[in-house]
Write a protein that holds these residues in place. Structure first.
Motif, PDB file in Angstrom:
ATOM      1  N   LEU A 133       0.847  -1.185   0.000  1.00  0.00           N
ATOM      2  CA  LEU A 133       0.000   0.000   0.000  1.00  0.00           C
ATOM      3  C   LEU A 133       0.884   1.236   0.000  1.00  0.00           C
ATOM      4  CD1 LEU A 133      -2.802   1.322   0.227  1.00  0.00           C
ATOM      5  CD2 LEU A 133      -2.577   1.142   2.719  1.00  0.00           C
ATOM      6  N   VAL A 134       0.707   2.084  -1.017  1.00  0.00           N
ATOM      7  CA  VAL A 134       1.501   3.300  -1.160  1.00  0.00           C
ATOM      8  C   VAL A 134       0.579   4.493  -0.964  1.00  0.00           C
ATOM      9  CG1 VAL A 134       3.093   4.583  -2.643  1.00  0.00           C
ATOM     10  CG2 VAL A 134       2.925   2.083  -2.851  1.00  0.00           C
ATOM     11  N   VAL A 135       0.935   5.369  -0.014  1.00  0.00           N
ATOM     12  CA  VAL A 135       0.108   6.553   0.258  1.00  0.00           C
ATOM     13  C   VAL A 135       1.010   7.776   0.335  1.00  0.00           C
ATOM     14  CG1 VAL A 135      -1.582   5.179   1.545  1.00  0.00           C
ATOM     15  CG2 VAL A 135       0.271   6.345   2.773  1.00  0.00           C
ATOM     16  N   GLY A 136       0.398   8.951   0.134  1.00  0.00           N
ATOM     17  CA  GLY A 136       1.183  10.160   0.245  1.00  0.00           C
ATOM     18  C   GLY A 136       0.403  11.377  -0.204  1.00  0.00           C
ATOM     19  N   THR A 137       1.101  12.478  -0.313  1.00  0.00           N
ATOM     20  CA  THR A 137       0.512  13.729  -0.771  1.00  0.00           C
ATOM     21  C   THR A 137       1.374  14.311  -1.880  1.00  0.00           C
ATOM     22  OG1 THR A 137       1.745  14.982   0.894  1.00  0.00           O
ATOM     23  CG2 THR A 137      -0.486  14.254   1.482  1.00  0.00           C
ATOM     24  N   VAL A 138       0.765  15.179  -2.657  1.00  0.00           N
ATOM     25  CA  VAL A 138       1.500  15.986  -3.634  1.00  0.00           C
ATOM     26  C   VAL A 138       1.289  17.441  -3.237  1.00  0.00           C
ATOM     27  CG1 VAL A 138       1.844  16.538  -6.068  1.00  0.00           C
ATOM     28  CG2 VAL A 138       1.011  14.260  -5.424  1.00  0.00           C
ATOM     29  N   SER A 139       2.389  18.168  -3.033  1.00  0.00           N
ATOM     30  CA  SER A 139       2.284  19.561  -2.602  1.00  0.00           C
ATOM     31  C   SER A 139       3.358  20.400  -3.264  1.00  0.00           C
ATOM     32  CB  SER A 139       2.423  19.656  -1.079  1.00  0.00           C
ATOM     33  OG  SER A 139       3.728  19.273  -0.671  1.00  0.00           O
ATOM     34  N   ASP A 140       3.234  21.715  -3.117  1.00  0.00           N
ATOM     35  CA  ASP A 140       4.290  22.596  -3.605  1.00  0.00           C
ATOM     36  C   ASP A 140       5.309  22.813  -2.489  1.00  0.00           C
ATOM     37  OD1 ASP A 140       3.287  24.514  -1.837  1.00  0.00           O
ATOM     38  OD2 ASP A 140       2.317  25.702  -3.404  1.00  0.00           O
ATOM     39  N   PRO A 227       0.004  21.340 -13.920  1.00  0.00           N
ATOM     40  CA  PRO A 227       0.214  22.649 -14.555  1.00  0.00           C
ATOM     41  C   PRO A 227       0.915  23.614 -13.610  1.00  0.00           C
ATOM     42  CG  PRO A 227      -2.008  21.855 -14.981  1.00  0.00           C
ATOM     43  CD  PRO A 227      -1.419  20.922 -13.971  1.00  0.00           C
ATOM     44  N   GLY A 228       1.937  24.292 -14.143  1.00  0.00           N
ATOM     45  CA  GLY A 228       2.660  25.278 -13.359  1.00  0.00           C
ATOM     46  C   GLY A 228       3.811  24.709 -12.555  1.00  0.00           C
ATOM     47  N   PHE A 229       4.041  23.393 -12.672  1.00  0.00           N
ATOM     48  CA  PHE A 229       5.105  22.758 -11.896  1.00  0.00           C
ATOM     49  C   PHE A 229       6.028  21.945 -12.809  1.00  0.00           C
ATOM     50  CE2 PHE A 229       1.647  23.500  -8.981  1.00  0.00           C
ATOM     51  CZ  PHE A 229       2.297  24.022  -7.869  1.00  0.00           C
ATOM     52  N   ARG A 230       7.274  21.813 -12.363  1.00  0.00           N
ATOM     53  CA  ARG A 230       8.241  21.010 -13.085  1.00  0.00           C
ATOM     54  C   ARG A 230       7.863  19.541 -12.970  1.00  0.00           C
ATOM     55  NH1 ARG A 230      14.083  22.325 -11.136  1.00  0.00           N
ATOM     56  NH2 ARG A 230      13.704  20.797  -9.503  1.00  0.00           N
ATOM     57  N   THR A 231       7.800  18.842 -14.089  1.00  0.00           N
ATOM     58  CA  THR A 231       7.489  17.414 -14.047  1.00  0.00           C
ATOM     59  C   THR A 231       8.603  16.668 -13.320  1.00  0.00           C
ATOM     60  OG1 THR A 231       6.166  17.469 -16.066  1.00  0.00           O
ATOM     61  CG2 THR A 231       7.101  15.341 -15.443  1.00  0.00           C
ATOM     62  N   LEU A 232       8.197  15.831 -12.396  1.00  0.00           N
ATOM     63  CA  LEU A 232       9.149  15.075 -11.586  1.00  0.00           C
ATOM     64  C   LEU A 232       9.188  13.630 -12.049  1.00  0.00           C
ATOM     65  CD1 LEU A 232      10.934  14.683  -8.988  1.00  0.00           C
ATOM     66  CD2 LEU A 232       8.788  14.087  -7.812  1.00  0.00           C
ATOM     67  N   VAL A 233      10.377  13.144 -12.364  1.00  0.00           N
ATOM     68  CA  VAL A 233      10.603  11.723 -12.645  1.00  0.00           C
ATOM     69  C   VAL A 233      11.511  11.198 -11.544  1.00  0.00           C
ATOM     70  CG1 VAL A 233      11.581  10.037 -14.238  1.00  0.00           C
ATOM     71  CG2 VAL A 233      10.355  12.032 -15.133  1.00  0.00           C
ATOM     72  N   THR A 234      11.050  10.201 -10.818  1.00  0.00           N
ATOM     73  CA  THR A 234      11.822   9.737  -9.670  1.00  0.00           C
ATOM     74  C   THR A 234      11.498   8.290  -9.356  1.00  0.00           C
ATOM     75  OG1 THR A 234      12.552  10.448  -7.475  1.00  0.00           O
ATOM     76  CG2 THR A 234      10.179  10.429  -7.868  1.00  0.00           C
ATOM     77  N   HIS A 235      12.174   7.729  -8.377  1.00  0.00           N
ATOM     78  CA  HIS A 235      11.862   6.410  -7.804  1.00  0.00           C
ATOM     79  C   HIS A 235      11.794   6.585  -6.286  1.00  0.00           C
ATOM     80  CE1 HIS A 235      13.959   5.331 -11.447  1.00  0.00           C
ATOM     81  NE2 HIS A 235      14.871   4.527 -10.961  1.00  0.00           N
ATOM     82  N   ASP A 286       5.635  11.352   0.377  1.00  0.00           N
ATOM     83  CA  ASP A 286       5.078  12.688   0.166  1.00  0.00           C
ATOM     84  C   ASP A 286       5.914  13.401  -0.898  1.00  0.00           C
ATOM     85  OD1 ASP A 286       3.009  12.432   2.043  1.00  0.00           O
ATOM     86  OD2 ASP A 286       4.398  12.894   3.688  1.00  0.00           O
ATOM     87  N   ILE A 287       5.252  13.821  -1.941  1.00  0.00           N
ATOM     88  CA  ILE A 287       5.907  14.375  -3.129  1.00  0.00           C
ATOM     89  C   ILE A 287       5.805  15.896  -3.114  1.00  0.00           C
ATOM     90  CG2 ILE A 287       5.831  14.438  -5.648  1.00  0.00           C
ATOM     91  CD1 ILE A 287       4.410  11.606  -5.390  1.00  0.00           C
ATOM     92  N   VAL A 288       6.928  16.555  -3.349  1.00  0.00           N
ATOM     93  CA  VAL A 288       6.959  18.021  -3.390  1.00  0.00           C
ATOM     94  C   VAL A 288       7.451  18.450  -4.773  1.00  0.00           C
ATOM     95  CG1 VAL A 288       7.910  20.117  -2.374  1.00  0.00           C
ATOM     96  CG2 VAL A 288       7.429  18.136  -0.910  1.00  0.00           C
ATOM     97  N   LEU A 289       6.627  19.211  -5.486  1.00  0.00           N
ATOM     98  CA  LEU A 289       6.970  19.639  -6.834  1.00  0.00           C
ATOM     99  C   LEU A 289       7.560  21.052  -6.838  1.00  0.00           C
ATOM    100  CD1 LEU A 289       3.918  18.378  -8.945  1.00  0.00           C
ATOM    101  CD2 LEU A 289       6.066  17.199  -8.421  1.00  0.00           C
ATOM    102  N   ALA A 290       8.587  21.224  -7.644  1.00  0.00           N
ATOM    103  CA  ALA A 290       9.172  22.553  -7.852  1.00  0.00           C
ATOM    104  C   ALA A 290       8.366  23.313  -8.897  1.00  0.00           C
ATOM    105  CB  ALA A 290      10.621  22.413  -8.309  1.00  0.00           C
ATOM    106  N   PRO A 291       8.346  24.634  -8.837  1.00  0.00           N
ATOM    107  CA  PRO A 291       7.617  25.400  -9.860  1.00  0.00           C
ATOM    108  C   PRO A 291       8.277  25.247 -11.216  1.00  0.00           C
ATOM    109  CG  PRO A 291       8.909  26.864  -8.459  1.00  0.00           C
ATOM    110  CD  PRO A 291       8.990  25.497  -7.826  1.00  0.00           C
ATOM    111  N   ALA A 292       7.478  25.354 -12.253  1.00  0.00           N
ATOM    112  CA  ALA A 292       8.022  25.300 -13.604  1.00  0.00           C
ATOM    113  C   ALA A 292       8.924  26.518 -13.835  1.00  0.00           C
ATOM    114  CB  ALA A 292       6.891  25.274 -14.630  1.00  0.00           C
TER     115      ALA A 292
END
Length: 294
Positions: A133-140, A227-235, A286-292
């Motif tokens: 089970l994988v859980v988390g959030t996406v935030s700036d 939209p408005g954020f840098r696409t994140l590719v990660t593991h 928990d995933i944090v996206l950088a702005p585009a």
């Protein structure tokens, strides 16, 4: 090996001639790339005093990489990965920004149009392995939730194979879903296990020749966009995996090593899912996206 002044001048004259041959290129960036490539390539040849036999072997190697590459296998990406070039490109193109989640290699097994998964769904689609089970959030970077972020996930099965490595056309252990109104996400996948990159081709032979392992540390792939954020590719990687320090594609970063909590069979799941006699695990990411880039 000492090179005489006359010989050195001949070699430098050749470099200058080849570099100048691109002076007329109207595309400034393409001109920069080609001229820099020439300088670095010739510097390598001169540094190691490359023999004609070695040059022929290199041409044969690259030809073999091309011959084995098709719409299901990309040997040149594997080559880039094991030379650390992929990770260097990732580093150059994903500069550190505040507390944004770090990026890592894309890998050769991403597939467009993966199935849509509802929150809490199972992306394994029958692939063998222990449920996770994988859980988390996406935030700036300010901690504000990002609703509607597209989350692509994919991984190998317990036998170490991605669905595209099978010949029966299956789609398994891959999906996409969207973060909810509060930026949260959850899905069932498989507890990651170590596996070798494809090593039955020229890249595998190269690794064998230099006494390097083809094994990758256990991981689960993510690609997250909004939209408005840098696409994140990660593991994310499994804490305690003995391969973390020797991942064959240099993809491990300390910040991406997570605690996968094991659970015995019969231990109730948070969503009440019936797993029968299976053990399972859970992890929070928990995933944090950088702005585009502006």
């Amino acid at each position: 090996m000492t090179v005489g002044a006359e010989q050195s001048q001949r070699e430098e004259d050749l470099i200058a001639t080849v570099v100048a041959s691109f002076d007329g290129c109207a595309d400034r960036r393409l001109r920069e790339l080609m001229q820099s490539l020439v300088r670095h390539l010739h510097a390598f040849i001169r540094d190691v005093r490359l023999t004609e036999e070695e040059w022929n072997a290199a041409i044969a190697f690259l030809t073999a990489c091309g011959a084995i590459t098709d719409d299901r296998r990309q040997e040149f990406i594997l080559l880039s990965d094991v030379l650390g070039a992929s990770m260097q490109v990732v580093a150059v193109n994903n500069e550190a920004y505040a507390n944004a989640t770090e990026a890592t290699v894309f890998g050769p097994f991403f597939v467009e149009d993966a199935p849509l998964l509802e929150q809490g769904g199972d992306m394994s689609f029958g692939a063998v392995g222990e449920p996770c089970l994988v859980v988390g959030t996406v935030s700036d970077t300010e901690g504000r939730p990002i609703p509607g972020a597209r989350i692509e996930v994919w991984e190998a099965d317990e036998d170490g194979f991605y669905d595209v490595q099978y010949t029966d056309g299956r789609t398994a252990a891959r999906a996409h879903l969207f973060s909810d109104a509060g930026g949260e996400y959850r899905f069932w996948g498989l507890t990651p296990t170590p596996y070798p990159i494809p090593h039955d081709g020229p890249v595998g032979k190269m690794l064998e020749a230099v006494d390097r392992s083809p094994m990758r540390a256990s991981h689960l792939h993510f690609m997250v966009s909004a939209p408005g954020f840098r696409t994140l590719v990660t593991h994310i990687f499994v804490r305690g995996d003995e391969l973390l320090a020797s991942d064959s594609v240099f993809g491990v970063k300390d910040s991406l090593v997570m605690d996968f909590q094991p659970h015995p069979s019969g231990d109730p799941t948070p969503d009440g899912r019936d797993l029968g006699d299976s053990t399972w695990s859970d992890v929070r990411f928990d995933i944090v996206l950088a702005p585009a880039a502006s």
